[in-house]
Design a protein around this motif. Structure first.
Motif, PDB file in Angstrom:
ATOM      1  N   ALA B 185     -38.309  20.810   8.701  1.00  0.00           N
ATOM      2  CA  ALA B 185     -38.422  19.360   8.827  1.00  0.00           C
ATOM      3  C   ALA B 185     -39.867  18.925   8.655  1.00  0.00           C
ATOM      4  CB  ALA B 185     -37.879  18.906  10.179  1.00  0.00           C
ATOM      5  N   ALA B 186     -40.769  19.674   9.300  1.00  0.00           N
ATOM      6  CA  ALA B 186     -42.186  19.323   9.205  1.00  0.00           C
ATOM      7  C   ALA B 186     -42.670  19.498   7.773  1.00  0.00           C
ATOM      8  CB  ALA B 186     -43.000  20.184  10.171  1.00  0.00           C
ATOM      9  N   ASP B 187     -42.250  20.609   7.128  1.00  0.00           N
ATOM     10  CA  ASP B 187     -42.672  20.869   5.752  1.00  0.00           C
ATOM     11  C   ASP B 187     -42.192  19.780   4.804  1.00  0.00           C
ATOM     12  OD1 ASP B 187     -43.971  23.036   6.516  1.00  0.00           O
ATOM     13  OD2 ASP B 187     -42.451  24.499   5.846  1.00  0.00           O
ATOM     14  N   LEU B 188     -40.999  19.263   5.101  1.00  0.00           N
ATOM     15  CA  LEU B 188     -40.428  18.266   4.199  1.00  0.00           C
ATOM     16  C   LEU B 188     -40.948  16.864   4.477  1.00  0.00           C
ATOM     17  CD1 LEU B 188     -36.820  19.679   4.048  1.00  0.00           C
ATOM     18  CD2 LEU B 188     -38.519  19.675   2.205  1.00  0.00           C
ATOM     19  N   GLY B 189     -41.952  16.741   5.338  1.00  0.00           N
ATOM     20  CA  GLY B 189     -42.651  15.474   5.466  1.00  0.00           C
ATOM     21  C   GLY B 189     -42.334  14.648   6.688  1.00  0.00           C
ATOM     22  N   VAL B 193     -42.918  12.766  15.511  1.00  0.00           N
ATOM     23  CA  VAL B 193     -41.903  12.007  16.260  1.00  0.00           C
ATOM     24  C   VAL B 193     -40.529  12.232  15.643  1.00  0.00           C
ATOM     25  CG1 VAL B 193     -41.196   9.723  17.014  1.00  0.00           C
ATOM     26  CG2 VAL B 193     -43.634  10.292  16.864  1.00  0.00           C
ATOM     27  N   HIS B 194     -40.469  12.161  14.331  1.00  0.00           N
ATOM     28  CA  HIS B 194     -39.199  12.396  13.651  1.00  0.00           C
ATOM     29  C   HIS B 194     -38.703  13.803  13.864  1.00  0.00           C
ATOM     30  CE1 HIS B 194     -39.718   8.676  10.991  1.00  0.00           C
ATOM     31  NE2 HIS B 194     -38.557   8.554  11.638  1.00  0.00           N
ATOM     32  N   VAL B 195     -39.637  14.747  13.782  1.00  0.00           N
ATOM     33  CA  VAL B 195     -39.252  16.142  14.003  1.00  0.00           C
ATOM     34  C   VAL B 195     -38.575  16.272  15.354  1.00  0.00           C
ATOM     35  CG1 VAL B 195     -40.114  18.482  14.381  1.00  0.00           C
ATOM     36  CG2 VAL B 195     -41.058  17.084  12.545  1.00  0.00           C
TER      37      VAL B 195
END
Lengths: 456, 281
Positions: B185-189, B193-195
């Motif tokens: 998730a982090a890698d995909l931007g 907060v979203h993570v």
């Protein structure tokens, strides 16, 4: 200091648990179980909790062996509310030979035929067998009280007292606490600094006193001017005190609900909170009040005790034998408790007043409270006879003292309204105190429903 | 993890055994069977018996009527409301506090030797009555008089007592978190907060649900804590059961016990619905 005591209390509770746990199989000839209020008998310890002497139980066990040649084992169990005791005796979760309910509960247990009679001779006003010391040493006042309420055959008095306010005179004036109205109008500063009992009957009656204040006041006036006798006054007061019809219950509930912002409910913590100073007024049994006053004195704080003028409760706890009890051994135990020397030990330890009169108790009372008790070490005394009130306690001690001893005691006026008056209320106070009567099954149910409603 | 290995071993041993000797296995279940009947089934039957009978033992519905139809209805509902309120409030606060703690515990390197976990479990080794009395003293010391602030003090006491029960299930779930999803998730931007809300929270829902029930159910009836810390002003359903039984009103007390059974049953059902939805277990 208080914390130390708390710790001690904990360890003693734990050790009692351990003792009863391993006391299962003894080889004693006789075994009885005594079911009593917590902290209500001398356990042989001093003020710091160190064991210095035989407890009453231990000395009784020795005495019994001496007298009868038989060994006896007394199992000792405790409860914290009368209702709890009643339920456990009734359901036989605790099989006791002796239990120690309060006045109204004795009546209830008697009504429900849970009790064994002691064998009381109505005409001669004496127990027929095995309770000679009780016959000899019980105060005439208590005897009359028991007879009048038809309790003698099923109960032997253990402790008695009045109910009133323990208060801190630095914050609250005597006038304020000389009426039950105080609870309803304490003024903003004392809100939530007052505790009353989380115990139905003890708090309910204060509401009744509030609801019928006018009636009570006019009765009192009639008694003061002499239109009615002391006995008639007390009888009418007692009737009002024990009212529990639907209308009274409804009015009392309303009155209690008004209290919610003013007071805190407690059962045991109040007496210590008074000493700590976290509350200023505590609705208390006289014995607890003595405890608070004694403890506070150690910290140089002076508390006092007041029985409101409208009238109050004179209560007593008495020994009863549940059905199936060992009558002979139980009586032996009660007769031992009625020895003035033994009663004196109990009184000294608990702070409550024994119904036993007798010379030993009178001497103890003088040693504690009379003018001579205030003598300094060099023999001088800060008080003189002029500073004292002469208090007549013949209503209590009559006929039990040595020949030629009069039941009159000199009490420094400054000390009035403190330990002495809490332990030995004057005749004047006794006249305006009534006994709690059993409300019957239906009455109890309604009262408890009302109480439950009030609490939530 | 070594635990689960042991459990695996045991089950395989057990299954191997059961193939050979069937009878002894039944014998092993007898102690539990006796326990089940004596301490669970029999008491429940007794509760129902008392709730539907009067003092003489005849069938009646008066006990229910006295709590819900007559004048006492409002106080009964108030007790139920208070209990649910205290339980819900405690649960929410516990989760808010426990969630980050559990996450830190599960991801902390230092945690290899479990020191932190033990620190949080340590209070549970002391009996909760003693802990509550101590809590009262501490609160008074910092100026929170239980006479003046009964609600604040009680909730603090509840949270303190039940926090470990909230942390443990959350911690267990977070140990099993699929780290690669978070990294992806982090890698995909996705920003942190979203993570957190899109990957970590959904993955830990089963933990949150079981932590909630672990806290919610017992707090409804933990009246010892409210008694001490609210000076008897907060009346929980457990307190009602206690005082009815103490006053020898076994029948009405049993009705309260049934109400509590229903409330607890309901929260178990809600837990199951949530768990099934997320495909946990």
């Amino acid at each position: 200091m208080k914390k130390k005591q708390l710790l001690l209390a904990f360890t003693s509770i734990l050790s009692i648990g351990a003792l009863t746990a391993c006391g299962g199989n003894t080889s004693a000839d006789v075994e009885i179980t005594v079911y009593n209020w917590e902290d209500y008998i001398y356990n042989g310890t001093d003020d710091n909790g160190a064991k210095v002497d035989d407890s009453i139980i231990e000395s009784f066990e020795k005495k019994y062996l001496e007298d009868t040649g038989k060994t006896i084992k007394v199992n000792y169990k405790t409860f914290s509310t009368c209702e709890e005791m009643y339920t456990k005796i009734k359901r036989k979760t605790v099989k006791a030979d002796l239990c120690c309910p309060s006045d109204y509960m004795i009546q209830r247990m008697q009504r429900e035929e849970l009790l064994e009679p002691f064998g009381y001779d109505e005409t001669n006003k004496k127990y027929t067998t095995g309770l000679d010391n009780v016959n000899t040493y019980t105060s005439p006042y208590i005897k009359t009280l028991f007879d009048k309420n038809k309790l003698s055959n099923y109960g032997v008095p253990y402790f008695w007292g009045t109910m009133g306010y323990t208060y801190n005179p630095e914050v609250v004036s005597k006038e304020q606490v000389s009426t039950w109205e105080f609870q309803w109008n304490p003024g903003t500063e004392l809100k939530k600094k007052i505790t009353i009992k989380d115990s139905v009957r003890d708090t309910y009656f204060t509401a009744v006193m509030h609801v019928y204040k006018e009636e009570l006041d006019s009765l009192k006036n009639q008694y003061k001017v002499g239109t009615i006798t002391a006995e008639a006054y007390n009888n009418s007061l007692s009737e009002i005190f024990n009212r529990h019809d639907d209308e009274t219950l409804r009015k009392a509930e309303e009155a209690l609900k008004e209290l919610k912002d003013n007071v805190i409910l407690e059962v045991d913590e109040g007496k210590n909170d008074m000493v700590l100073g976290s509350i200023h007024v505590n609705l208390a049994w006289s014995g607890d009040s003595v405890f608070s006053m004694d403890e506070a004195e150690n910290d140089e704080k002076y508390l006092a005790y007041s029985v409101p003028e409208e009238g109050s409760n004179v209560w007593f706890d008495g020994w009863c034998m549940p059905k199936g009890a060992n009558v002979e051994a139980s009586k032996a135990f009660l007769d031992y408790l009625a020895l003035p020397e033994v009663a004196a030990l109990n009184m000294d330890y608990t702070g409550y007043t024994s119904p036993i009169a007798g010379q030993a108790i009178w001497d103890l009372c003088n040693e504690w409270y009379s003018l001579d008790a205030y003598a300094n070490e060099d023999g001088t005394n800060d008080y003189t006879i002029e500073d004292c009130d002469e208090v007549d306690l013949s209503y209590f001690f009559e006929g039990t003292l040595d020949d030629g001893v009069e039941a009159k005691i000199l009490i420094p006026t400054e000390e009035r309204g403190r330990q002495f008056d809490a332990q030995y209320p004057s005749l004047d106070v006794i006249t305006r105190c009534a006994i709690m009567k059993d409300f019957g099954e239906e009455g109890n149910e309604k009262l408890h429903a009302m109480w439950g409603d009030f609490k939530v | 993890m070594s635990n689960s290995k042991v459990v695996d071993n045991m089950t395989s041993i057990a299954s191997r055994r059961s193939n050979h000797v069937k009878e002894p296995r039944k014998i092993f279940s007898i102690p539990y069977g006796v326990f089940l009947v004596l301490f669970i089934i029999f008491p429940i039957l007794l509760i129902f018996f008392y709730a539907f009978t009067n003092k003489e033992g005849n069938f009646t519905l008066d006990n229910f009527k006295s709590l819900f139809v007559n004048g006492q209805a409002s106080s009964t509902l108030k007790v139920i409301g208070t209990s649910l309120g205290v339980a819900a409030l405690t649960t929410v606060i516990c989760i808010i506090i426990a969630y980050p703690i559990a996450y830190i515990l599960a991801n902390s390197k230092f945690n290899k030797n479990k020191v932190l976990v033990y620190l949080f479990l340590l209070p549970m080794w002391i009996n909760f009555v003693i802990r509550t009395i101590a809590t009262k003293q501490i609160l008074e010391f910092i100026g929170l008089d239980s006479k003046m602030y009964p609600w604040i003090c009680s909730i603090i006491g509840m949270v303190y007592n039940y926090l470990p029960f909230t942390i443990l299930p959350l911690y267990n779930t977070m140990l099993k978190l699929d780290k690669s999803q978070i990294e992806a998730a982090a890698d995909l931007g996705a920003n942190p907060v979203h993570v957190f809300f899109k990957t970590i929270v959904p993955m830990t829902i089963p933990g949150i649900v079981s932590a909630s029930t672990m806290t919610f159910m017992p707090t409804m009836s933990s009246y010892v804590i409210t008694d001490a810390l609210s000076n008897r002003t907060i009346q929980l359903i457990g307190k009602q059961i206690e005082s009815k039984f103490m006053l020898d009103q076994l029948n009405v007390g049993s009705v309260y016990a049934i109400i509590m059974l229903i409330l607890i049953g309901a929260s178990v059902i809600i837990e199951n619905i949530f768990s099934e939805k997320k495909g946990a277990r």
